[in-house]
Write an enzyme that holds these catalytic residues in place. Structure first.
Site, short mmCIF file in Angstrom:
data_model
loop_
_atom_site.label_atom_id
_atom_site.label_comp_id
_atom_site.label_asym_id
_atom_site.label_seq_id
_atom_site.Cartn_x
_atom_site.Cartn_y
_atom_site.Cartn_z
N GLU A 245 5.43 31.92 21.65
CA GLU A 245 5.15 32.09 20.23
C GLU A 245 5.89 30.98 19.49
O GLU A 245 7.10 31.06 19.28
CB GLU A 245 5.63 33.45 19.73
CG GLU A 245 4.93 34.65 20.34
CD GLU A 245 5.49 35.94 19.77
OE1 GLU A 245 5.21 36.23 18.59
OE2 GLU A 245 6.22 36.64 20.49
N CYS A 279 6.96 31.73 10.50
CA CYS A 279 6.00 30.90 11.23
C CYS A 279 4.58 31.15 10.73
O CYS A 279 3.72 30.27 10.80
CB CYS A 279 6.09 31.15 12.73
SG CYS A 279 5.92 32.88 13.21
#
Length: 501
Positions: A245, A279
């Site tokens: 990720e 993010c």
């Protein structure tokens, strides 16, 4: 916050590192800098405990994970204070993060059996004598390397799903938020003392590297793309599979028929919440030329009361990583030097670790503020001729994590043309909040998924089992196969496949 007491079977006393408040710079605590020997000991302890945990039924594991969930919920106020101290997140936002994480934990505990459990699979004409089953077996021991920006929500997406799937876990939280990681592990120990399957190691990148090389059966990593590439290279040496990720440069797209108030609210929250250290945060906005001016006006109105600071009046906190302030400053400076304008904020509003909201317009598409992850409370807003141009600009990034679209008529059509792991129409990152949906990126935003059925399968391997129910009418896999059998196979091949043109 107390000094970590990490109970690992080793005689060596590790050195410690300091954890400082990002708001004041004050020392909060010290934690062990675990080396390869300490990591190996943690992995060994997890591997010893793993078989008994894997042998439990899904329902039994689910009940124990529910106990952990209750422990976290009852201590949420304390945990939120730890998050506030270590990463500067406002307490109310920290509580919201905890609630979102618990929703996913609850789903994993309840649904692991239906997703991963043994099921019958069909045979075909050539294998009609075989009974077939498929199940998803735990890998063994999973290493999880967590981030600091969402130190509860993000790692729990790996921790809880790996545990629900039957694995033991060794967890290394970020060196900026080890107290949050310790709190979660100790909560598990209180809730499930009979199964020591969640272990903590703390330290910097060296500790993370040791975990990658420790012989775990998979690494779940969340962090920057640059660090992810280092992790991937380390894991490649031992063929350790990884879930990555990584970073994002997410966009928000506004069509001419959009609800401009809702779109502006989403843009401001998406870009500025958590001081932009998300993010999935909005860093780029592309607005149809017909509504650009109205949208920009609404964004400025909504953003002008968002201030970075300490105390109850501040809506966002400090930049957690000291080095990130220089990156934010460089991106703003590059945008301004290349003809961009700061219609809110700017270079002179950066004060230590506090960065006030900055909105940039007229920024070239090859500027750093458009191409690189800024990870601060900034966004660029650009005018586009139409949605074709918007899609082209969104997809031009090397990051493909998430995108938000505001459009009344064409939202679904635009979403299908976007290259991203998740797309939300008329709401900011709704896909990350729905437990049944997977979360992850494409391209340099990483690979693999957390959450939902895909997130459970991520920490397993598919296991196919067959059982012969009766001898095959045609003995195929034998040297005793006859010419008659070969003729039958030729006929079946023609009947089953030869008529396709």
């Amino acid at each position: 916050m107390t000094k970590a007491q990490v109970r690992l079977p080793t005689a060596a006393t590790p050195p410690t590192f300091q954890v400082r408040s990002p708001a004041t710079g004050d020392i909060l605590s010290r934690y062990p800098e675990h080396d390869a020997a300490h990591v190996a000991a943690a992995v060994a302890a997890a591997r010893t405990a793993a078989p008994a945990w894997a042998a439990l039924s899904f329902a039994e594991r689910g009940r124990m994970l529910d106990r952990w969930r209750g422990e976290i919920a009852r201590g949420a106020d304390i945990l939120a204070q730890v998050m506030n101290a270590e990463v500067g997140k406002p307490v109310s936002d920290a509580r919201l993060e905890i609630v979102m994480a618990l929703q996913h934990l609850a789903w994993a505990a309840k649904n692991a059996g239906s997703v991963l459990g043994r099921r019958r699979m069909s045979s075909d004409l050539m294998t009609i004598n075989q009974a077939a089953t498929l199940e998803y077996a735990p890998l063994g021991v999973v290493g999880v390397i967590g981030p600091w920006n969402y130190p509860v929500f993000t790692p729990l997406g790996s921790l809880s799903f790996a545990l629900a799937a039957g694995n033991a876990v060794v967890f290394k939280p970020s060196e900026f938020s080890p107290g949050v990681g310790e709190w979660l592990v100790r909560a598990f120990e209180r809730a499930v003392p009979e199964h020591p399957v969640l272990h903590l190691v703390t330290g910097s990148g060296t500790t993370g590297a040791a975990l990658c090389e420790s012989g775990v059966d998979k690494i779940g990593f969340t962090g920057s793309t640059a660090t992810g590439k280092v992790v991937l290279a380390a894991c490649a040496r031992s063929l350790t599979p990884v879930l990555m990720e990584c970073g994002g440069k997410d966009a928000l797209v506004v069509d001419a028929d959009a609800d401009l108030d809702a779109a502006a609210d989403a843009a401001v929250w998406g870009a500025l919440s958590n001081a932009g250290q998300t993010c999935l945060g909005v860093e780029r906005v592309y607005v149809h030329e017909l509504v650009y001016d109205q949208f920009l006006e609404r964004v400025l109105t909504k953003a002008e009361d968002v201030r970075a600071g300490e105390g109850g009046g501040a809506k966002i906190g400090p930049i957690t990583m000291p080095s990130q302030v220089a990156v934010i400053r460089a991106h703003i400076e590059d945008a301004l030097d290349r003809g961009g304008r700061a219609v809110l904020g700017g270079l002179d509003t950066i004060d230590g670790q506090f960065v006030q909201p900055t909105i940039l317009v007229d920024v070239p598409e090859d500027a750093l503020a458009v191409t690189e992850e800024t990870f601060g409370p900034t966004m660029t807003i650009a005018k586009v001729d139409d949605m074709d141009q918007a899609v082209e600009l969104v997809n031009a990034s090397r990051y493909h994590l998430g995108v938000t679209i505001f459009a009344r008529g064409r939202g679904g059509e635009i979403a299908r043309r976007i290259r991203a792991g998740g797309v939300a129409v008329n709401a900011f990152v709704a896909y990350a909040t729905i437990p049944t949906l997977p979360l992850g990126g494409v391209g340099e935003s990483g690979f693999g998924r957390v959450h939902g059925p895909d997130g459970l399968r991520e920490f397993t391997y598919p296991k196919a089992v067959t059982r012969q129910r009766f001898p095959a009418p045609l003995a195929l896999t034998t040297f005793a196969r006859t010419e008659f059998t070969d003729r039958v196979v030729r006929v079946l091949t023609a009947l089953l496949h030869g008529r396709n043109r």
